[in-house]
Enzyme design. Sequence first.
Site, mmCIF file in Angstrom:
data_model
loop_
_atom_site.group_PDB
_atom_site.id
_atom_site.type_symbol
_atom_site.label_atom_id
_atom_site.label_comp_id
_atom_site.label_asym_id
_atom_site.label_seq_id
_atom_site.Cartn_x
_atom_site.Cartn_y
_atom_site.Cartn_z
ATOM 1 N N HIS A 103 39.478 46.883 49.526
ATOM 2 C CA HIS A 103 39.776 47.637 48.314
ATOM 3 C C HIS A 103 38.837 47.111 47.229
ATOM 4 C CE1 HIS A 103 44.079 49.117 49.461
ATOM 5 N NE2 HIS A 103 43.146 50.004 49.757
ATOM 6 N N ASP A 131 38.779 46.405 44.143
ATOM 7 C CA ASP A 131 39.077 45.332 43.186
ATOM 8 C C ASP A 131 38.977 43.942 43.812
ATOM 9 O OD1 ASP A 131 41.401 46.324 44.560
ATOM 10 O OD2 ASP A 131 42.664 45.130 43.241
ATOM 11 N N HIS A 132 38.687 43.877 45.103
ATOM 12 C CA HIS A 132 38.556 42.576 45.758
ATOM 13 C C HIS A 132 37.131 42.255 46.223
ATOM 14 C CE1 HIS A 132 42.910 41.619 45.843
ATOM 15 N NE2 HIS A 132 42.953 42.912 45.627
ATOM 16 N N HIS A 190 49.470 45.380 54.063
ATOM 17 C CA HIS A 190 48.947 46.206 52.985
ATOM 18 C C HIS A 190 48.448 47.525 53.564
ATOM 19 C CE1 HIS A 190 47.878 46.813 48.910
ATOM 20 N NE2 HIS A 190 46.576 46.749 49.058
ATOM 21 N N ASP A 231 46.873 40.860 48.470
ATOM 22 C CA ASP A 231 47.613 42.114 48.292
ATOM 23 C C ASP A 231 48.562 42.262 49.469
ATOM 24 O OD1 ASP A 231 45.904 42.522 46.174
ATOM 25 O OD2 ASP A 231 45.489 44.614 46.664
ATOM 26 N N HIS A 268 47.391 39.217 40.164
ATOM 27 C CA HIS A 268 47.188 40.620 40.550
ATOM 28 C C HIS A 268 48.130 41.526 39.748
ATOM 29 C CE1 HIS A 268 46.635 44.171 43.225
ATOM 30 N NE2 HIS A 268 45.451 43.618 43.410
#
Lengths: 305, 305
Positions: free
Chosen positions: B64, B66-67, B142, B212, B270
């Site tokens: 993802h 944002d990582h 996730h 996550d 997060h």
Amino acid sequence: MSFSITILGSSGALPAYNRFPSSQFLTIQNRHFLIDCGEGSQMQLMRFNLPYHKINHIFISHLHGDHYLGLMGLLFSLQLQRRTNDLHLYSHRGLDEIITLQLKHARSALNFNLIFHEIDSSPSQIIFEDDVLSVETIPLRHKIPCVGFLIKEKSKPRKINKEKLPKNISLQQIASLKLGHEIRDENGNVLFTNKQLTLPPKKSWSYAYCSDTAPDQSILSIIKKVDVLYHESTFMESEKEKALETLHSTARQAAAQAKAASVGKLLIGHFSARYRDLEPLLVEAQSVFQNTSLAIEGETIDLDE
Amino acid sequence: MSFSITILGSSGALPAYNRFPSSQFLTIQNRHFLIDCGEGSQMQLMRFNLPYHKINHIFISHLHGDHYLGLMGLLFSLQLQRRTNDLHLYSHRGLDEIITLQLKHARSALNFNLIFHEIDSSPSQIIFEDDVLSVETIPLRHKIPCVGFLIKEKSKPRKINKEKLPKNISLQQIASLKLGHEIRDENGNVLFTNKQLTLPPKKSWSYAYCSDTAPDQSILSIIKKVDVLYHESTFMESEKEKALETLHSTARQAAAQAKAASVGKLLIGHFSARYRDLEPLLVEAQSVFQNTSLAIEGETIDLDE
């Protein structure tokens, strides 16, 4: 009826001293544009409280990372915020493929249309146009295909001179006056000339953005007399050899371009990480072209009259 | 002999309030690691004056944006700074392809070796090991394949008790004592027991990073009794349904995991963009597990004794 340019990033390829890579947010007559989208552009848009969800057109000058790596994050954020409006993206071939691959590995699909418009580096061409402005490319001289963007407002409507306006005039006639027409009777005879009832329109502004480029005389005819020229100034004249080798410009060279093109104002940016203090670059540019400013993040150049 | 964790990003998928997406910088006995690399990680590394050019291993929990979206910018910057040392990258399949495509369109090649290690999400496995520590994966729950990372120091050398040390002892014998051996004469007879001349070693620390994930009992056996557990807390309990739907955790759920695993300290992060003030998340977690802290960007958790 404003024309404003907000600097989101002023750094060269290597970010330093809290300067972010290239990105600018433009607002022109309630239209919002993003020009380049370096890493962290979305954070800068949020930090400066800019209405980034209203951006409908994003222009990317070239596919060096410092000019587009913030795009994917912005797209994911717009997605999270449930954007549904179409978003137009103008870039050289490749960015579409990069986005598609990243969406694939995130097992994600955008819930809005991302419409990709492929840019050819040369010759200059109009890539966007509506009823109030046009955007055309400026072929630049860099290590990979690269263009700048010339944004020009079209002629604005003439202003109604309220003091002179007869009482029985219709809304349709007012609209016609704004476009420069005369007021005629049913037989076509002029009742009032346009000049009798209107004042000249507001100025139409122009802005040229030249992201990464060696100084290039062949663009002078395109950027001639623009109101504001943003021209990269990665180096100072003392690093002229380095500028030549990497196809970048010095502050003096940027200023010489501004002078040769008789622009109104010069904005310099894309500063190398070797310069903590930017004042010497400003001084160098001003020695050639007085009306120069540094691109400072968060600052807005407002061209409204 | 320090073990420190510096928070570079504490935001959930949508960055807000100047919080950056997930990224952490670890220093363990002079080794430097990056765990996740959200957009802007390189700017945070520079801002906090961290020796990012000494990072040799980067671990990415999942694909993802944002990582990992800060990775390409970091690679380009290391390239510009003429890195030559190998860099090891641990990630699920796909990131190698994303990097290769972006290099291709930049018409660039890295001047250092980027060695890609593909991660399988399950079962837990050791993905890096040297003489002082190991890194193993923690299978997480996730929307796409996702792992956390458990970093464990190995047993440290026993400390020499200088007051008890005989004068004629050799460097070789000291090294042997540190490893826990006795001092023997040439016939193999014990001259000094290890305990006579040494003191217990310093503590070996452990850290679990769970990026996550929905709360998952099946990871408890892996994270049991770690000194510090970072566990995502995207939401508060009032958004429990949202957490369930998006396979994230609430602050209370993160704390319950910490409690069930009897960890030393819990770090939550997060954070969703809906929370400007993070204090309520901290209070919620602390009501279940007292020794909880917020992941605050720029702060370092130092586990040195």
